[in-house]
Scaffold this motif. Structure first.
Motif, mmCIF file in Angstrom:
data_model
loop_
_atom_site.group_PDB
_atom_site.id
_atom_site.type_symbol
_atom_site.label_atom_id
_atom_site.label_comp_id
_atom_site.label_asym_id
_atom_site.label_seq_id
_atom_site.Cartn_x
_atom_site.Cartn_y
_atom_site.Cartn_z
ATOM 1 N N GLU A 95 13.748 7.260 -3.674
ATOM 2 C CA GLU A 95 14.464 7.541 -4.918
ATOM 3 C C GLU A 95 14.425 9.019 -5.281
ATOM 4 O O GLU A 95 14.516 9.378 -6.462
ATOM 5 C CB GLU A 95 13.866 6.721 -6.079
ATOM 6 N N GLU A 96 14.272 9.889 -4.287
ATOM 7 C CA GLU A 96 14.177 11.320 -4.572
ATOM 8 C C GLU A 96 14.933 12.115 -3.514
ATOM 9 O O GLU A 96 14.507 12.201 -2.359
ATOM 10 C CB GLU A 96 12.713 11.765 -4.627
ATOM 11 N N LEU A 117 0.834 -1.196 0.000
ATOM 12 C CA LEU A 117 0.000 0.000 0.000
ATOM 13 C C LEU A 117 0.875 1.254 0.000
ATOM 14 O O LEU A 117 0.590 2.229 -0.718
ATOM 15 C CB LEU A 117 -0.918 0.004 1.222
ATOM 16 N N GLY A 118 1.946 1.232 0.801
ATOM 17 C CA GLY A 118 2.860 2.367 0.836
ATOM 18 C C GLY A 118 3.507 2.627 -0.511
ATOM 19 O O GLY A 118 3.641 3.780 -0.935
ATOM 20 N N GLN A 119 3.907 1.567 -1.201
ATOM 21 C CA GLN A 119 4.484 1.734 -2.535
ATOM 22 C C GLN A 119 3.473 2.350 -3.494
ATOM 23 O O GLN A 119 3.828 3.185 -4.337
ATOM 24 C CB GLN A 119 4.954 0.376 -3.075
ATOM 25 N N LYS A 120 2.211 1.940 -3.367
ATOM 26 C CA LYS A 120 1.159 2.444 -4.254
ATOM 27 C C LYS A 120 0.873 3.919 -3.994
ATOM 28 O O LYS A 120 0.843 4.740 -4.920
ATOM 29 C CB LYS A 120 -0.119 1.620 -4.040
ATOM 30 N N THR A 121 0.666 4.288 -2.733
ATOM 31 C CA THR A 121 0.308 5.677 -2.421
ATOM 32 C C THR A 121 1.476 6.633 -2.649
ATOM 33 O O THR A 121 1.266 7.817 -2.907
ATOM 34 C CB THR A 121 -0.185 5.792 -0.961
ATOM 35 N N ALA A 122 2.704 6.128 -2.542
ATOM 36 C CA ALA A 122 3.870 6.989 -2.750
ATOM 37 C C ALA A 122 3.998 7.445 -4.197
ATOM 38 O O ALA A 122 4.717 8.420 -4.486
ATOM 39 C CB ALA A 122 5.141 6.258 -2.325
ATOM 40 N N GLN A 123 3.305 6.776 -5.120
ATOM 41 C CA GLN A 123 3.397 7.120 -6.539
ATOM 42 C C GLN A 123 2.464 8.253 -6.941
ATOM 43 O O GLN A 123 2.479 8.694 -8.093
ATOM 44 C CB GLN A 123 3.088 5.875 -7.384
ATOM 45 N N ARG A 124 1.661 8.756 -6.004
ATOM 46 C CA ARG A 124 0.764 9.859 -6.326
ATOM 47 C C ARG A 124 1.554 11.101 -6.752
ATOM 48 O O ARG A 124 2.650 11.345 -6.251
ATOM 49 C CB ARG A 124 -0.119 10.195 -5.128
ATOM 50 N N LYS A 125 0.976 11.871 -7.656
ATOM 51 C CA LYS A 125 1.649 13.069 -8.140
ATOM 52 C C LYS A 125 1.618 14.171 -7.083
ATOM 53 O O LYS A 125 0.733 14.224 -6.231
ATOM 54 C CB LYS A 125 0.975 13.556 -9.430
ATOM 55 N N ASP A 134 5.441 8.350 2.038
ATOM 56 C CA ASP A 134 4.420 7.364 2.398
ATOM 57 C C ASP A 134 5.053 5.996 2.647
ATOM 58 O O ASP A 134 4.606 5.241 3.518
ATOM 59 C CB ASP A 134 3.373 7.240 1.280
ATOM 60 N N ARG A 135 6.087 5.685 1.889
ATOM 61 C CA ARG A 135 6.756 4.393 2.053
ATOM 62 C C ARG A 135 7.425 4.304 3.424
ATOM 63 O O ARG A 135 7.451 3.242 4.053
ATOM 64 C CB ARG A 135 7.770 4.176 0.933
ATOM 65 N N TYR A 136 7.961 5.408 3.902
ATOM 66 C CA TYR A 136 8.548 5.433 5.239
ATOM 67 C C TYR A 136 7.468 5.327 6.309
ATOM 68 O O TYR A 136 7.632 4.633 7.320
ATOM 69 C CB TYR A 136 9.340 6.726 5.456
ATOM 70 N N PHE A 137 6.343 6.018 6.086
ATOM 71 C CA PHE A 137 5.252 6.006 7.068
ATOM 72 C C PHE A 137 4.707 4.599 7.262
ATOM 73 O O PHE A 137 4.570 4.117 8.396
ATOM 74 C CB PHE A 137 4.138 6.951 6.625
ATOM 75 N N TYR A 138 4.395 3.914 6.158
ATOM 76 C CA TYR A 138 3.812 2.579 6.278
ATOM 77 C C TYR A 138 4.823 1.578 6.823
ATOM 78 O O TYR A 138 4.447 0.630 7.527
ATOM 79 C CB TYR A 138 3.253 2.120 4.933
#
Length: 304
Positions: free
Chosen positions: A253-254, A55-63, A75-79
């Motif tokens: 990656e940013e 889920l974290g990987q998915k939500t982190a891709q939002r613009k 988001d990936r860190y949060f989850y």
């Protein structure tokens, strides 16, 4: 590569833990073993954790939006942080509580052979999952030690799955030892001892993950070697030195880079702009994760 490797490791762990959880619960219902119950809860927690990582990987891709101009990479860190908390509360605390209860009120195991068979099968499945995590982690860890990889990785999924799988594998071994000693000695207290060992192990892993994920969530900068590379790429040509620099990972990656640069005196404005553009290009080529770069030209006021 890190993201795809992380996803592959997560999916392998998700499939293994879901199947193991069902088998362990069946084993607990048949045997009444507290070690089996602790491991059942552990596997359910792990399965939920892998779902949260996906889920974290998915939500982190939002613009990026006006409210979140730097995007949702954290988001990936949060989850991953939530995963560590779940591992501690559902895994460690429950196992320690159940182990103490079992020692205080021991009960004979029924059909212990069932528990042994299930644990052996679970160890085989968990070994496959752990092997997948190790294989994918080797692709990105380089020459670092495993501990350095866990401490320094900016991508949270692989370290989380790696430690989770290690904890699950050793937890199964502890459960097998507890059940085995309970059968060999005829004393069910050993089942409780094995359960407490599982809880302590999960607690250590969970606290380690909580500390590391909290650090990433708050914001970590570049490592020493990466920072040295960035500074080296900035101090070329008409840029005399870096007056000061700040970096921060706003996602795995940013990387955000902000620096004030001492320019050669007497440069026309168009040459200053060109030098800044060249410096940005060099940094992006050397450190691909440096996607947000803000450079401010200035004079070296330390010169006489």
């Amino acid at each position: 590569m890190a993201a795809s490797g992380g996803t592959k490791a997560i999916l392998a762990a998700l499939g293994a833990n879901a199947g193991i959880a069902v088998a362990k619960f069946v084993g607990f219902l048949i045997t009444g073993s507290s070690s089996m119950l602790a491991e059942s809860v552990h596997s359910v927690a792990d399965t939920s954790n892998q779902g949260l990582l996906l889920l974290g990987q998915k939500t982190a891709q939002r613009k990026a939006t006006k409210e979140h101009p730097f995007g949702y990479g954290r988001d990936r860190y949060f989850y991953s942080f939530i995963v560590a908390l779940i591992l501690f509360t559902l895994g460690a605390v429950f196992a320690i509580y159940e182990g103490i209860h079992k020692i205080q009120h021991p009960e004979e195991l029924t059909s212990p052979l069932v528990a042994v068979v299930i644990l052996v099968v679970a160890i085989a499945l968990e070994t496959y999952s752990f092997g997948t995590a190790i294989t994918e982690s080797k692709k990105v860890k380089g020459r670092k030690t495993w501990w350095a990889f866990i401490r320094q990785s900016k991508s949270p999924e692989l370290p989380v799955v790696l430690l989770e799988d290690a904890g699950a594998l050793f937890g199964l071994i502890f459960a097998l030892i507890g059940v085995g000693l309970a059968v060999l000695t005829g004393d069910p207290v050993w089942d409780g001892v094995g359960t407490i060992m599982i809880g302590v192990l999960l607690g250590v892993i969970a606290i380690t993950l909580i500390i590391e994920m909290k650090s990433l969530l708050i914001g970590e900068g570049s490592g020493e070697e990466e920072l040295k590379t960035i500074v080296g790429q900035l101090t070329m040509g008409d840029i005399e030195r870096v007056i000061h620099i700040r970096t921060q990972y706003i996602g795995p990656e940013e990387l955000l880079v902000a620096a004030k640069l001492a320019m050669r005196r007497g440069m026309p404005i168009d040459e200053v702009a060109r030098a800044i553009d060249e410096a940005e290009r060099r940094v992006r080529e050397s450190v691909p994760t440096a996607r947000l770069i803000y450079l401010e030209p200035d004079l070296d006021r330390t010169r006489v």
